[in-house]
Motif scaffolding. Structure first.
Motif, short mmCIF file in Angstrom:
data_model
loop_
_atom_site.label_atom_id
_atom_site.label_comp_id
_atom_site.label_asym_id
_atom_site.label_seq_id
_atom_site.Cartn_x
_atom_site.Cartn_y
_atom_site.Cartn_z
N ASP A 346 -21.80 -35.08 13.28
CA ASP A 346 -21.54 -35.74 14.56
C ASP A 346 -22.70 -35.52 15.52
OD1 ASP A 346 -19.53 -36.95 16.55
OD2 ASP A 346 -20.10 -35.05 17.51
N ALA A 347 -23.07 -36.58 16.26
CA ALA A 347 -24.23 -36.50 17.16
C ALA A 347 -24.04 -35.45 18.24
CB ALA A 347 -24.48 -37.87 17.79
N ALA A 348 -22.84 -35.36 18.80
CA ALA A 348 -22.59 -34.36 19.84
C ALA A 348 -22.68 -32.95 19.26
CB ALA A 348 -21.22 -34.59 20.47
N ALA A 349 -22.20 -32.77 18.02
CA ALA A 349 -22.29 -31.47 17.38
C ALA A 349 -23.75 -31.09 17.14
CB ALA A 349 -21.53 -31.48 16.06
N LEU A 350 -24.55 -32.06 16.68
CA LEU A 350 -25.97 -31.79 16.46
C LEU A 350 -26.65 -31.36 17.75
CD1 LEU A 350 -28.56 -31.81 14.81
CD2 LEU A 350 -28.74 -34.27 15.23
N ASP A 351 -26.33 -32.03 18.85
CA ASP A 351 -26.95 -31.68 20.13
C ASP A 351 -26.59 -30.26 20.54
OD1 ASP A 351 -28.40 -32.57 22.66
OD2 ASP A 351 -26.45 -31.96 23.48
N LEU A 352 -25.32 -29.89 20.39
CA LEU A 352 -24.90 -28.54 20.76
C LEU A 352 -25.55 -27.50 19.85
CD1 LEU A 352 -21.47 -27.30 21.88
CD2 LEU A 352 -22.62 -26.09 20.03
N LEU A 353 -25.55 -27.78 18.55
CA LEU A 353 -26.13 -26.81 17.61
C LEU A 353 -27.62 -26.65 17.81
CD1 LEU A 353 -24.20 -27.96 14.40
CD2 LEU A 353 -23.79 -25.86 15.70
N GLN A 354 -28.29 -27.73 18.17
CA GLN A 354 -29.73 -27.64 18.37
C GLN A 354 -30.08 -26.83 19.62
OE1 GLN A 354 -31.77 -31.38 18.13
NE2 GLN A 354 -33.80 -30.46 18.30
N MET A 382 -17.79 -31.85 12.82
CA MET A 382 -17.67 -31.73 14.26
C MET A 382 -18.06 -30.31 14.68
SD MET A 382 -16.73 -34.80 14.73
CE MET A 382 -16.32 -34.82 16.49
N VAL A 383 -18.28 -30.14 15.96
CA VAL A 383 -18.77 -28.85 16.45
C VAL A 383 -17.80 -27.72 16.14
CG1 VAL A 383 -17.83 -29.16 18.78
CG2 VAL A 383 -19.82 -27.66 18.41
N ASP A 384 -16.51 -27.98 16.18
CA ASP A 384 -15.52 -26.93 15.92
C ASP A 384 -15.61 -26.41 14.49
OD1 ASP A 384 -14.61 -27.14 18.49
OD2 ASP A 384 -12.83 -28.32 17.99
N ASP A 385 -16.12 -27.24 13.57
CA ASP A 385 -16.23 -26.81 12.18
C ASP A 385 -17.20 -25.65 12.02
OD1 ASP A 385 -14.46 -28.83 11.33
OD2 ASP A 385 -16.10 -30.28 11.15
N PHE A 386 -18.17 -25.53 12.92
CA PHE A 386 -19.23 -24.53 12.78
C PHE A 386 -18.89 -23.19 13.43
CE2 PHE A 386 -21.18 -28.59 12.14
CZ PHE A 386 -22.12 -28.38 11.14
#
Length: 450
Positions: A346-354, A382-386
């Protein structure tokens, strides 16, 4: 892979030995199996994939050459994802130890073993398999130190430039940045690549057994010294000896190591003459460089012997542009490992993780990717998965509504953070201060995002 989730295989023809190892290890790992002979190995491997194998090297009465064990070791090393192998023998002479290391063993122990030493060896083998084999694919190839940031390009260039030399190298960097991967890359690109690479966690060595572990001993040198034992310097002969967590070594032990490096020889305990050594030393620490220059922490003369070349591995937060590449690599790796269907991020997840600070560096990112592959149930990650966005709420923020478990988690997190702060981030010292193992402390660091 934490040791508590590990699958161990004991391959030994002595039923008493196998039972003793099983009885000890089943309190620390998820599963322990045993086999009596290498002939049983092919059928066993059809349905099982152990993480660590305790491998006896002699399976016939009177046999002492280790040929059967070496054959089994090579068979295990030929697997697509080979387990970490700990050589286990009552005849630990120098030649057999060196041959076992050359064939891929990560450690060797002499029977009868010390229980604490066996558990520590399994603990380290689990960590090394997860970090240097499972995560990197091949620790010797470029993927192990991937990234297009200028700092990473400089790191790879520096490794290529100094690896063919005989200079001793000191690798500096925070926990989780990949210091052992740097050491392995130096070895693989050196003239010693065909000889053993032996890694040793100096912080896990009890001071009382330091000389025996490093330099070996002769039969009868002390109580329970029933056989000659090769030290790590002899076992790594002709190759590279990686001294991890060198900053944790007590000052008296530093003096003994310095003597060996200065004279290029070691004297096994109980021996009456020294043995010449031929090893290249690569050492590493998470201590800041200025802390190493404090004589109260580290001997200046030993530092002079170790830091001919200093290599600094950058933390992940200083090369955020590499994070998408790392995420793609580890997600693909664990999708293949667990047989999961590939899915986009997910693009939002990538942004948060980066833009996450990743206090555990690449190791933490790798663990987050494994978690996402295992837990994700949607069409995309999704971000919650990480599991990196959650934060522990301070107890005093809502004292009446905070569950008891959250209070305990907060107290634990505060205790871990305070211990790390007190020892300037030194994992081994923090573990000793908290009264837990290094592996347990790593799990707590992951749990609390520290």
């Amino acid at each position: 892979m934490p040791p508590s989730a590990a699958h161990i295989l004991v391959l030994d023809d002595d039923a008493d030995v196998a039972y003793a190892a099983t009885l000890l290890l089943r309190r620390h790992v998820a599963r322990v199996d045993s086999l009596a002979h290498p002939a049983e190995l092919p059928r066993y491997l059809q349905g099982c994939a152990p993480d660590v194998v305790l491998l006896d090297f002699n399976f016939a009465p009177g046999q002492t050459d280790g040929a059967a064990g070496l054959a089994a070791l090579r068979q295990l090393q030929a697997l697509p994802q080979p387990p970490a192998v700990i050589a286990l023998t009552a005849y630990a002479d120098v030649a057999l130890a060196v041959e076992a290391m050359k064939a891929g063993a990560c450690d060797f122990l002499t029977k009868p073993w010390d229980n604490a030493r066996l558990v520590a060896a399994v603990d380290q083998a689990c960590a090394r398999r997860a970090g240097a084999v499972s995560a990197a694919g091949d620790a010797g190839d470029d993927r192990a130190l991937m990234g297009d940031a200028p700092s990473m390009r400089h790191l790879r260039s520096l490794i290529a430039h100094v690896a063919p030399t005989e200079a001793n190298i000191l690798v500096l960097g925070e926990n989780g940045v990949g210091k052992e991967l740097v050491a392995r890359a130096l070895h693989c690109q050196s003239r010693r690549a065909a000889r053993p690479f032996l890694a040793l966690d100096m912080g896990a060595l009890p001071e009382a057994t330091l000389e025996s572990e490093l330099f070996g001993h002769r039969r009868g040198a002390f109580t329970d010294a029933r056989h000659d034992r090769a030290g790590r310097f002899q076992a790594a002969s002709g190759g590279t000896l990686f001294l991890d967590e060198i900053g944790n070594l007590p000052l008296p032990a530093q003096a003994k190591l310095l003597t060996a490096l200065e004279r290029r020889e070691v004297t096994p305990l109980g021996a009456d003459r020294a043995q010449a050594i031929d090893v290249r030393i690569v050492s590493a620490t998470n201590l800041a460089e200025d802390a190493l220059h404090d004589p109260a922490v580290f001997r200046p003369d030993l530092l002079f012997r170790l830091n001919t070349i200093v290599i600094k591995v950058p933390p992940l937060r200083e090369r955020q542009g590499d994070i998408p590449q790392l995420l793609a690599h580890y997600l693909a790796h664990y999708q293949h490992h667990y047989g999961r269907t590939p899915r986009p991020l997910d693009a939002a997840a990538l942004d948060l993780l980066q833009h996450h600070d990743w206090p555990g560096n690449v190791r933490a990112l790798r663990h987050a990717c494994e978690r996402a592959v295992i837990l994700s149930q949607g069409e995309r990650y999704m971000v919650d998965d990480f599991g990196v966005a959650a934060r522990v709420v301070p107890v005093d923020a809502a004292p009446c509504a905070t569950p008891a478990s959250l209070k305990l988690d907060t107290l634990e997190r505060d205790a871990v953070a305070a211990a790390l702060d007190k020892v300037q981030g030194n994992i081994s010292r923090a573990a000793r201060l908290l009264g837990v193992s290094r592996a347990a402390l790593y799990r707590k660091l992951d749990k609390h995002g520290l």
